[in-house]
Enzyme design. Structure first.
Site, short mmCIF file in Angstrom:
data_model
loop_
_atom_site.label_atom_id
_atom_site.label_comp_id
_atom_site.label_asym_id
_atom_site.label_seq_id
_atom_site.Cartn_x
_atom_site.Cartn_y
_atom_site.Cartn_z
N ARG A 98 0.86 -0.98 0.05
CA ARG A 98 0.12 -0.10 -0.08
C ARG A 98 0.92 1.23 -0.02
O ARG A 98 0.43 2.29 -0.73
CB ARG A 98 -0.91 -0.06 1.13
CG ARG A 98 -1.84 1.13 1.53
CD ARG A 98 -2.38 1.65 0.05
NE ARG A 98 -3.12 0.74 -0.77
CZ ARG A 98 -3.30 1.06 -2.01
NH1 ARG A 98 -3.05 1.91 -2.71
NH2 ARG A 98 -4.17 0.09 -2.67
N LYS A 133 2.01 25.02 -2.94
CA LYS A 133 0.74 24.66 -2.61
C LYS A 133 1.02 22.79 -2.71
O LYS A 133 0.41 22.22 -3.57
CB LYS A 133 -0.29 24.69 -3.43
CG LYS A 133 -0.80 26.57 -3.40
CD LYS A 133 -1.62 26.81 -4.10
CE LYS A 133 -1.82 28.42 -3.86
NZ LYS A 133 -2.79 28.92 -4.86
N LYS A 165 4.50 40.06 -2.11
CA LYS A 165 2.90 40.25 -2.40
C LYS A 165 2.59 41.35 -1.75
O LYS A 165 3.19 42.29 -1.10
CB LYS A 165 2.44 39.21 -1.85
CG LYS A 165 3.00 37.62 -2.55
CD LYS A 165 2.08 36.41 -2.14
CE LYS A 165 2.68 35.29 -2.85
NZ LYS A 165 1.71 34.08 -2.55
N GLU A 199 4.66 40.82 -7.00
CA GLU A 199 3.38 40.14 -7.52
C GLU A 199 2.36 41.56 -7.53
O GLU A 199 2.57 42.23 -6.41
CB GLU A 199 2.82 39.28 -6.69
CG GLU A 199 1.33 39.02 -6.82
CD GLU A 199 0.49 37.84 -5.80
OE1 GLU A 199 1.13 36.82 -5.68
OE2 GLU A 199 -0.21 38.51 -5.00
N ASP A 225 -1.06 38.56 -11.32
CA ASP A 225 -1.73 37.62 -10.62
C ASP A 225 -3.29 38.04 -11.10
O ASP A 225 -3.88 39.21 -10.80
CB ASP A 225 -1.51 37.72 -9.27
CG ASP A 225 -2.64 36.65 -8.38
OD1 ASP A 225 -2.53 35.69 -8.76
OD2 ASP A 225 -2.90 37.35 -7.36
#
Length: 289
Positions: A98, A133, A165, A199, A225
């Protein structure tokens, strides 16, 4: 880079989680001297990634288990193809099954999704890159899978580059009085080897960023963005090749080609890691005695 040491660290933790005091089922039902063979078989088409991680699960469980990989990292395969062979003590093979499958299914899923994005922009110079992410603790594993699919990696961690940012700029502007002055002060404080990315989410922010300078002595990348396609084209034209242009936000397989056609250099896609589906791969095991 994905090293054997890191692979073993991550896989060992997964094995400890899955069988903290041994595999009670295999130890109860499977004779200690039984041997087995298994085929890792594709139940759908895809792009292979995670062979060494898959093999590590078996090697760390029982060093007598032998794994033969039949596909290289990044190699495409069809439904029904055999991707790897495993043979040796049956108990160890069943214990590692597994964990080995979880890793190779996850990694091949990321590679397959990445390959679809790369193919969608192949008619342009744009690069597809991942983001931070990622699953906590599995960043190296998942980013290796992105590379297997033909994608590239963004900064690995917060320690690797400066990425300003909106909240960072708000704090700096309060101190320096303007975005331009804040960015110039940041560039002066950085080593010449450090990359500075900024950004923005509106075109009217662009001139102040450009006024801080571009390239090695200024802003190395400008991220646009959640821009519309028209605004992306305008941004690319106004930047005029002075620095790298990255697009992010609103990117999926239905939009990525049009985004690439605006002339941006890089497209960052969080979905490569946070939304990839595990590929359907199975381990067909035959106990021999």
């Amino acid at each position: 880079m994905l090293t054997r040491a890191h692979i073993d660290e991550v896989v060992r933790a997964a094995l400890d989680e899955d069988a903290p005091w041994g595999d009670l089922t295999s130890e109860t039902l499977i004779p200690a001297d039984a041997t087995a063979t298994a085929e890792l078989r594709a139940r759908e088409a895809g792009v292979f990634s995670g062979g060494d991680v898959f093999a590590s699960a078996f090697r760390l469980t029982d060093p007598r288990l032998e794994v033969t990989l039949l596909r290289a990292e990044g190699e495409a395969f069809a439904r029904g193809d055999v991707l790897a062979l495993v043979s040796g003590p049956a108990r160890g093979l069943l214990t590692a099954e597994r964990v080995g499958l979880n890793f190779v299914q996850r990694m091949s899923g990321i590679a397959t999704l990445t390959a679809a994005y790369v193919a969608a922009v192949a008619h342009t110079p744009a690069r597809i890159v991942d983001t931070r992410k990622t699953t906590p603790g599995l960043r190296r594993i998942e980013r290796h899978a992105v590379r297997s699919g033909g994608g590239r990696n963004h900064r690995f961690s917060l320690s690797d580059a400066v990425m300003a940012k909106d909240n960072h700029l708000a704090v700096l502007t309060a101190r320096h009085g303007s975005v331009t002055a804040a960015l110039q002060a940041a560039r002066e404080a950085l080593s010449h080897t450090a990359h500075l990315e900024v950004e923005i989410d509106r075109l009217d922010q662009l001139d102040a960023v450009l006024a801080a300078g571009t390239g090695a002595r200024g802003v190395g990348t400008i991220m646009l963005d959640n821009f519309t396609l028209d605004d992306l084209r305008t941004g690319v034209e106004r930047i005029g090749g002075r620095t790298i242009v990255e697009a992010s936000g609103g990117v999926d397989l239905s939009t990525v080609a049009a985004i690439a056609e605006t002339g941006v250099d890089v497209i960052s896609v969080g979905a490569l890691t946070h939304s990839a589906r595990a590929l359907d791969l199975g381990l067909d095991v035959r106990v021999e005695g």
